[in-house]
Design an enzyme around this catalytic site. Structure first.
Site, PDB file in Angstrom:
ATOM      1  N   ASP A   1     -17.354  33.558  -6.734  1.00  0.00           N
ATOM      2  CA  ASP A   1     -18.123  34.184  -5.660  1.00  0.00           C
ATOM      3  C   ASP A   1     -19.565  33.687  -5.659  1.00  0.00           C
ATOM      4  OD1 ASP A   1     -16.221  36.040  -4.471  1.00  0.00           O
ATOM      5  OD2 ASP A   1     -16.278  37.068  -6.407  1.00  0.00           O
TER       6      ASP A   1
ATOM      7  N   ARG B   1      -5.567  37.162 -10.274  1.00  0.00           N
ATOM      8  CA  ARG B   1      -5.960  35.819  -9.846  1.00  0.00           C
ATOM      9  C   ARG B   1      -6.278  34.932 -11.040  1.00  0.00           C
ATOM     10  NH1 ARG B   1     -10.581  39.236  -7.132  1.00  0.00           N
ATOM     11  NH2 ARG B   1      -8.851  40.642  -7.401  1.00  0.00           N
TER      12      ARG B   1
ATOM     13  N   ARG C   1      -5.053  29.677  -7.497  1.00  0.00           N
ATOM     14  CA  ARG C   1      -5.362  30.989  -6.916  1.00  0.00           C
ATOM     15  C   ARG C   1      -4.434  31.262  -5.736  1.00  0.00           C
ATOM     16  NH1 ARG C   1     -10.004  34.408  -5.576  1.00  0.00           N
ATOM     17  NH2 ARG C   1      -9.058  36.103  -4.403  1.00  0.00           N
TER      18      ARG C   1
ATOM     19  N   ASP D   1     -11.547  33.384  -9.671  1.00  0.00           N
ATOM     20  CA  ASP D   1     -12.289  33.897  -8.518  1.00  0.00           C
ATOM     21  C   ASP D   1     -13.712  33.369  -8.661  1.00  0.00           C
ATOM     22  OD1 ASP D   1     -12.792  35.360  -6.246  1.00  0.00           O
ATOM     23  OD2 ASP D   1     -13.186  37.227  -7.316  1.00  0.00           O
TER      24      ASP D   1
END
Length: 215
Positions: free
Chosen positions: A132, A127, A118, A130
């Site tokens: 989260d 990317r 990344r 990712d």
């Protein structure tokens, strides 16, 4: 009489010791229970072999001794948000059990992102992966490094759809609505552009994509 009094004193002391021991047991039991939290993660990739990057992220999360992946959604292909010309994303959601604190979990997720290449040179850019933190055990966290629940998750169909796969009745701790309710509301606002029968959100009806805020 002196012996009886002595016995009574000893009895009281032993009762106090037992009470303290039982309290300790209760406290330790609570701590043990609280030591493992149920957490939900959102994953996304739009560079290279996107599905392979999702697989690698799940693999690396599972390798951590303090993380157990308990549920996983299907993969959904979605159009990128945030402007610019980018390939479509593959998005997924995970339910995990973890002993890590929210901030330590964030560090682990960022370490995995770095391991998988990344790059953060372009804001909202393409990317490889990712990861989260969407929800963490019903907690509300807001500081310079971390915001939980994720501040935009309730506006993102590409987050809500995979999350609905694994936790439809999970309650958002701020909005006090279930994931399935949030998904249905957001989908209605989108004007039925998204069709659940299609593979993810690859094909969008009606032409233009929604003007979401950037992720």
């Amino acid at each position: 009489m002196a012996k009886k009094k002595k016995n009574k004193v000893l009895k009281k002391k032993s009762q106090k010791v037992k009470t303290k021991a039982s309290r300790k047991k209760k406290v330790s039991a609570k701590k043990g229970k609280k030591g493992v939290t149920m957490t939900y993660l959102g994953l996304g990739s739009n560079v290279g072999d996107r599905e392979e990057y999702i697989e690698q992220a799940v693999f690396l999360l599972e390798k951590n001794p303090n993380i157990e992946v308990t549920k996983r959604s299907s993969n959904y292909e979605t159009e990128p948000e945030g402007g610019g010309t980018q390939p479509p994303f593959i998005n997924a959601a995970l339910e995990i059990k973890t002993k890590l604190t929210p901030h330590r979990l964030l560090e682990v997720c960022q370490e995995i992102e770095t391991t998988l290449g990344r790059e953060r040179e372009i804001e909202w850019g393409p990317r490889t992966i990712d990861i989260d933190i969407l929800l963490y055990d019903g907690e509300i966290i807001s500081d310079d490094k971390l915001q939980v629940p994720h501040p935009l998750m309730h506006e993102r169909l590409f987050v809500l759809r995979p999350l609905r796969d694994i936790a439809p009745h999970l309650i958002h701790p701020v909005l006090e609505k279930s994931i399935v309710t949030l998904y249905d509301e957001r989908k209605a606002e989108a004007g039925e552009k998204y069709d659940d029968e299609l593979p993810g959100f690859k094909e969008i009806k009606g032409g233009a994509y929604d003007d979401y805020e950037r992720w």
